[in-house]
Design an enzyme around this catalytic site. Structure first.
Site, PDB file in Angstrom:
ATOM      1  CD  GLU A 145      -9.273  -1.129   3.937  1.00  0.00           C
ATOM      2  OE1 GLU A 145      -8.906  -0.777   5.078  1.00  0.00           O
ATOM      3  OE2 GLU A 145      -9.529  -0.335   3.030  1.00  0.00           O
ATOM      4  CG  HIS A 197     -13.226   3.163   2.805  1.00  0.00           C
ATOM      5  ND1 HIS A 197     -13.967   4.170   3.375  1.00  0.00           N
ATOM      6  CD2 HIS A 197     -11.930   3.443   3.108  1.00  0.00           C
ATOM      7  CE1 HIS A 197     -13.171   5.040   3.980  1.00  0.00           C
ATOM      8  NE2 HIS A 197     -11.924   4.612   3.820  1.00  0.00           N
ATOM      9  CG  ASN A 231      -1.873   1.128   1.273  1.00  0.00           C
ATOM     10  OD1 ASN A 231      -1.802   2.030   0.425  1.00  0.00           O
ATOM     11  ND2 ASN A 231      -2.756   1.128   2.242  1.00  0.00           N
ATOM     12  NE  ARG A 273      -6.232   1.421  -0.303  1.00  0.00           N
ATOM     13  CZ  ARG A 273      -6.409   2.398   0.544  1.00  0.00           C
ATOM     14  NH1 ARG A 273      -5.436   2.779   1.346  1.00  0.00           N
ATOM     15  NH2 ARG A 273      -7.560   3.005   0.617  1.00  0.00           N
ATOM     16  NE  ARG A 313     -10.331  12.596   3.281  1.00  0.00           N
ATOM     17  CZ  ARG A 313     -10.267  11.287   3.128  1.00  0.00           C
ATOM     18  NH1 ARG A 313     -11.347  10.572   2.912  1.00  0.00           N
ATOM     19  NH2 ARG A 313      -9.105  10.677   3.172  1.00  0.00           N
TER      20      ARG A 313
END
Ligand code: ADP
Length: 409
Positions: A392, A187, A7, A98, A248
């Site tokens: 993940e 996601h 990742n 990823r 955010r």
């Protein structure tokens, strides 16, 4: 199959070496052989952490100016005579990357070929901060491991099953045609993992089931899932839309940004920073983006920390209502990721007042199950609420193995 999961961010590289195959997937016996990360790549001092299933733990600092050096460092650790877990780099049978944005080109993971790489590059316009480091990660890893298959696993792929009425914005249609402006969602690996895990834990087929998944960590998103497929999700063309997140804003009236750009004479990147880095939990509370810190401050009477938590949970509740309507009812709700797995308060507040949906919350189970997998509604509850820890990296490793075993499909 030994799969190296990478990742790659702009200044960090996270990795896991995972042993997986079809039998291990079936029996849930995939094994993390080693994991770690290189942080602050390109800065004066980078931090390297590494741990192995054998119990070795290493934390060191070094000068790592390039991503290629970061991958060299992790390969050195993996093959180290004492704390390594493989003899030679050729023992790595596949690499799973990823990749944040796959646009409309990818509804599943893909072995990286020149044509696939071109398409990933085309998606840079949609994810200018995320896709370039993901591509860089592939470029340097494929130079160091040229004879190993590399696979891209996309954050957006799971949501490609959304119908047009869920992914189209009410903007001039030509903007969708010209710039591919639409909802993509992110996601995806996490939402897919917890849904598939639910099927195992609840010993049920996904056919006909209406599931709402709530991934709340630093980034936060929800998905409406029918028959195991995503039919709507809260993040949009970028990961900025939807729920309140650490820093955010999530949903706001888009006119606010036009107003501020004019009033405060904001440049593009300032507006971008405002929405992505200074809003959300941090923006409202004025304290920080870490939910643990906010819960502590709220308990001590800090009113804006309390307010940030209220806004955060109210937004989740609102989306649960919206997705219940989208799905025509709800059978299962799943909480996952850092906040979803660890905060009993956030789960409770997010489900408050939802008894009319058939949710009978069990505070006892909610408290007892913190961090663990299981049901947090009563046995009689018509709609069931679960905590399911996400994974993940495991999704990336399994997809990579399956793509490579299927001969590159
Ligand atoms: P990322 O999106 O970076 O993968 P995580 O899924 O690890 O992030 O989630 C990070 C968030 O989880 C942070 O806001 C952190 O405060 C929150 N978190 C972690 N542990 C707890 C806890 N025990 N209680 C409340 N929040 C927690």
């Amino acid at each position: 199959m030994k799969v190296l999961v990478l990742n790659c961010g702009s200044s960090s590289l996270k990795f896991q070496l995972i042993e997986t195959d079809r039998h291990r997937i079936e029996t849930e016996s995939d094994e993390v052989m080693a994991e770690g990360q290189v942080e602050k790549i390109g800065q004066a001092e980078s931090i390297i952490t590494y741990s192995s299933a054998k119990g070795d733990k290493i934390k060191e600092t070094a000068v790592v100016l390039e991503h290629s050096t970061a991958i060299e460092v992790l390969l050195q650790h993996l093959t180290h005579a004492k704390h390594g877990v493989i003899e030679k780099t050729a023992d790595i049978e596949a690499v799973g990357h990823r990749v944040v944005h796959g646009g409309e080109s990818f509804s599943e993971s893909a072995v990286i070929t020149a044509a696939v790489l071109d398409k990933i590059r085309e998606c840079v316009a949609l994810a200018p901060l995320h896709n370039p480091p993901n591509i860089l990660g592939y470029e340097v890893a494929s130079q160091l491991l040229p004879n190993t298959p590399h696979v891209a696993v996309f954050d957006t792929a799971f949501h490609q099953t959304m119908p047009p009425y869920a992914y189209l914005y009410a903007l001039p249609y030509v903007l969708y045609e010209r710039f591919a402006i639409r909802r993509y969602g992110f996601h995806g690996s996490s939402h897919r993992y917890v849904v598939q895990r639910l099927a195992k834990v609840a010993k049920t087929s996904l056919a006909g089931l209406r599931i709402i998944t709530i991934h709340v960590g630093n980034g936060c998103s929800m998905a409406a899932v029918r028959d195991g497929k995503s039919v709507d999700t809260s993040m949009g063309m970028t990961p900025l839309e939807g729920l309140v997140m650490g820093t955010r804003a999530g949903d706001i009236d888009p006119a606010i940004i036009l107003f501020l750009m004019e009033k405060e004479d904001l440049e593009l990147d300032q507006a971008n920073n405002l929405l992505n880095k200074h809003s959300g939990l941090l923006g409202i509370s004025g304290i920080g983006n870490d939910m643990r810190e906010l819960e502590k401050a709220a308990a001590e009477g800090h009113t804006r920390a309390q307010l940030a938590i209220e806004v955060f949970c109210y937004r989740i509740r609102k989306y649960i209502g919206a997705y219940t309507a989208a799905l025509g009812g709800v059978d299962h709700i799943i909480f996952t990721a850092g906040i979803g797995q660890n905060s009993a308060q956030i789960r409770r507040k997010s489900c408050q007042g939802l008894e009319f949906l058939g949710i009978e919350f069990s505070e006892e189970r909610n408290q007892a199950l913190n961090r663990k997998e299981g049901l947090i509604t009563t046995d009689d509850s018509r709609a069931k609420v679960w905590i399911i820890p996400t994974n993940e990296e495991l999704v990336i490793a399994r997809d990579t193995m399956l793509c490579v075993s299927n001969g590159g499909k």
